[in-house]
Design a protein around this motif. Structure first.
Motif, mmCIF file in Angstrom:
data_model
loop_
_atom_site.group_PDB
_atom_site.id
_atom_site.type_symbol
_atom_site.label_atom_id
_atom_site.label_comp_id
_atom_site.label_asym_id
_atom_site.label_seq_id
_atom_site.Cartn_x
_atom_site.Cartn_y
_atom_site.Cartn_z
ATOM 1 N N LYS A 130 0.827 -1.210 0.000
ATOM 2 C CA LYS A 130 0.000 0.000 0.000
ATOM 3 C C LYS A 130 0.856 1.253 0.000
ATOM 4 C CE LYS A 130 -2.716 -0.374 3.542
ATOM 5 N NZ LYS A 130 -3.834 -0.063 4.468
ATOM 6 N N SER A 131 2.038 1.170 0.577
ATOM 7 C CA SER A 131 2.989 2.280 0.567
ATOM 8 C C SER A 131 4.394 1.702 0.582
ATOM 9 C CB SER A 131 2.772 3.205 1.776
ATOM 10 O OG SER A 131 3.009 2.508 2.989
ATOM 11 N N CYS A 132 5.363 2.548 0.231
ATOM 12 C CA CYS A 132 6.738 2.074 0.047
ATOM 13 C C CYS A 132 7.716 2.857 0.918
ATOM 14 C CB CYS A 132 7.147 2.215 -1.422
ATOM 15 S SG CYS A 132 6.083 1.319 -2.570
ATOM 16 N N PRO A 133 8.894 2.296 1.167
ATOM 17 C CA PRO A 133 9.939 3.027 1.890
ATOM 18 C C PRO A 133 10.401 4.241 1.090
ATOM 19 C CG PRO A 133 10.405 0.662 1.814
ATOM 20 C CD PRO A 133 9.298 0.917 0.845
ATOM 21 N N ASP A 134 11.058 5.154 1.758
ATOM 22 C CA ASP A 134 11.607 6.331 1.081
ATOM 23 C C ASP A 134 12.540 5.895 -0.052
ATOM 24 O OD1 ASP A 134 10.251 7.886 2.858
ATOM 25 O OD2 ASP A 134 11.984 8.272 4.159
ATOM 26 N N GLY A 135 12.438 6.600 -1.189
ATOM 27 C CA GLY A 135 13.282 6.274 -2.321
ATOM 28 C C GLY A 135 12.685 5.230 -3.240
ATOM 29 N N TYR A 136 11.452 4.778 -2.936
ATOM 30 C CA TYR A 136 10.769 3.793 -3.759
ATOM 31 C C TYR A 136 9.409 4.354 -4.195
ATOM 32 C CZ TYR A 136 14.141 0.181 -2.394
ATOM 33 O OH TYR A 136 15.284 -0.541 -2.202
ATOM 34 N N LEU A 177 12.298 6.076 -13.344
ATOM 35 C CA LEU A 177 11.650 6.813 -12.257
ATOM 36 C C LEU A 177 12.660 7.797 -11.665
ATOM 37 C CD1 LEU A 177 9.893 3.821 -10.421
ATOM 38 C CD2 LEU A 177 8.903 5.347 -12.152
ATOM 39 N N ARG A 178 12.134 8.893 -11.084
ATOM 40 C CA ARG A 178 12.998 9.924 -10.523
ATOM 41 C C ARG A 178 12.369 10.483 -9.257
ATOM 42 N NH1 ARG A 178 12.686 9.920 -15.789
ATOM 43 N NH2 ARG A 178 14.545 10.037 -17.120
ATOM 44 N N LEU A 179 13.190 11.091 -8.413
ATOM 45 C CA LEU A 179 12.709 11.766 -7.205
ATOM 46 C C LEU A 179 12.689 13.263 -7.442
ATOM 47 C CD1 LEU A 179 14.690 9.867 -4.411
ATOM 48 C CD2 LEU A 179 12.224 9.761 -4.812
ATOM 49 N N CYS A 207 13.324 4.062 -6.969
ATOM 50 C CA CYS A 207 13.103 5.247 -7.808
ATOM 51 C C CYS A 207 14.431 5.700 -8.416
ATOM 52 C CB CYS A 207 12.491 6.350 -6.966
ATOM 53 S SG CYS A 207 11.738 7.658 -7.925
ATOM 54 N N ASP A 208 14.793 5.101 -9.555
ATOM 55 C CA ASP A 208 16.015 5.499 -10.246
ATOM 56 C C ASP A 208 15.811 5.365 -11.747
ATOM 57 O OD1 ASP A 208 16.166 2.791 -10.835
ATOM 58 O OD2 ASP A 208 17.874 2.398 -9.524
ATOM 59 N N CYS A 241 8.528 10.185 -5.642
ATOM 60 C CA CYS A 241 8.891 9.473 -6.864
ATOM 61 C C CYS A 241 7.921 9.825 -7.987
ATOM 62 C CB CYS A 241 8.868 7.971 -6.587
ATOM 63 S SG CYS A 241 9.612 6.961 -7.884
ATOM 64 N N TYR A 242 8.442 10.103 -9.177
ATOM 65 C CA TYR A 242 7.587 10.399 -10.323
ATOM 66 C C TYR A 242 8.164 9.742 -11.568
ATOM 67 C CZ TYR A 242 10.948 13.924 -11.998
ATOM 68 O OH TYR A 242 12.070 14.549 -12.472
ATOM 69 N N GLU A 243 7.356 9.665 -12.619
ATOM 70 C CA GLU A 243 7.772 9.023 -13.863
ATOM 71 C C GLU A 243 7.616 9.976 -15.040
ATOM 72 O OE1 GLU A 243 4.989 5.937 -15.351
ATOM 73 O OE2 GLU A 243 3.730 6.484 -13.639
ATOM 74 N N THR A 244 8.141 9.586 -16.195
ATOM 75 C CA THR A 244 8.025 10.390 -17.405
ATOM 76 C C THR A 244 6.600 10.342 -17.925
ATOM 77 O OG1 THR A 244 10.322 9.909 -17.990
ATOM 78 C CG2 THR A 244 8.882 10.726 -19.751
ATOM 79 N N CYS A 245 6.005 11.507 -18.144
ATOM 80 C CA CYS A 245 4.634 11.580 -18.660
ATOM 81 C C CYS A 245 4.665 11.503 -20.184
ATOM 82 C CB CYS A 245 3.978 12.885 -18.213
ATOM 83 S SG CYS A 245 2.308 13.154 -18.867
#
Length: 203
Positions: free
Chosen positions: A39-45, A62-64, A56-57, A70-74
């Motif tokens: 339901k939720s992830c650790p920091d950096g994920y 994925l990027r921070l 998130c890499d 964390c976000y992704e390319t739209c």
């Protein structure tokens, strides 16, 4: 008797055994013990649409951001993260999924995941626009306010589209229908008696 389970953040209540069970190690919180039950992830994920936590890499595209979110390319055609509302493989507005990958008002988008883009459909449907040909009063153009997918076969066009002219006998209002695929327009050419051409016609 009802038992209230007070589980830790990294546990979930397994009602089949009446106990708190640890989440998968990749999850911060979860709905079950699998790696796709997060339901939720650790920091950096980032939490994916399938319920997994991905680091998130750039390996996962994925990027921070500056807030550590964390976000992704739209617009790349992949809706990887659960927080992304839609991704229809472009950044155009007016097609259901806007240039920030948000579902536009009056649209519904579905089907997108880590490997596929979303398909968006209008909840209201396209609006019909009727225009006349100023050079030829016997030609009427039917078009739409947005791009459409025409599923009407040429052999079925007269069964699917019915046209009547108000105040004119059927035998005096014969017509021909053609569809322009590139312009996405239907052209109706009426074969009216010359005495009717100056009349006011209601379609």
């Amino acid at each position: 008797m009802c038992v209230v389970l007070d589980c830790a953040l990294n546990e979930f209540a397994d009602l089949t055994i009446g106990e708190c069970v640890a989440c998968d190690a990749s999850c911060r919180s979860c709905t079950d013990a699998t790696s796709t039950g997060c339901k939720s992830c650790p920091d950096g994920y980032g939490l994916t649409t399938s319920g997994s936590c991905w680091i998130c890499d750039q390996t996962n595209d994925l990027r921070l951001n500056s807030l550590g979110v964390c976000y992704e390319t739209c617009g790349d055609g992949y809706k990887t993260l659960a927080i992304t509302q839609c991704d229809d493989a472009n950044t155009e507005n007016g097609d259901g999924c806007d240039d920030e990958c948000r579902v536009e008002e009056g649209w519904s988008c579905e089907g997108g995941d880590e490997t596929s883009p979303d398909y968006c459909v209008s909840l209201s449907g396209p609006a019909l626009i009727i225009e006349t040909d100023h050079k030829n009063p016997e030609i009427v153009i039917l078009k739409f306010d947005r791009e459409i997918i025409n599923n009407i076969k040429e052999s079925e066009i007269y069964n699917e589209i019915s046209v009547e002219l108000s105040g004119i006998n059927v035998e005096d209002s014969q017509y021909n229908i053609t569809y322009d695929e590139e312009a996405q327009e239907y052209e109706l050419e009426f074969f009216l008696k010359r005495s009717l051409l100056d009349s006011t016609l209601a379609i």
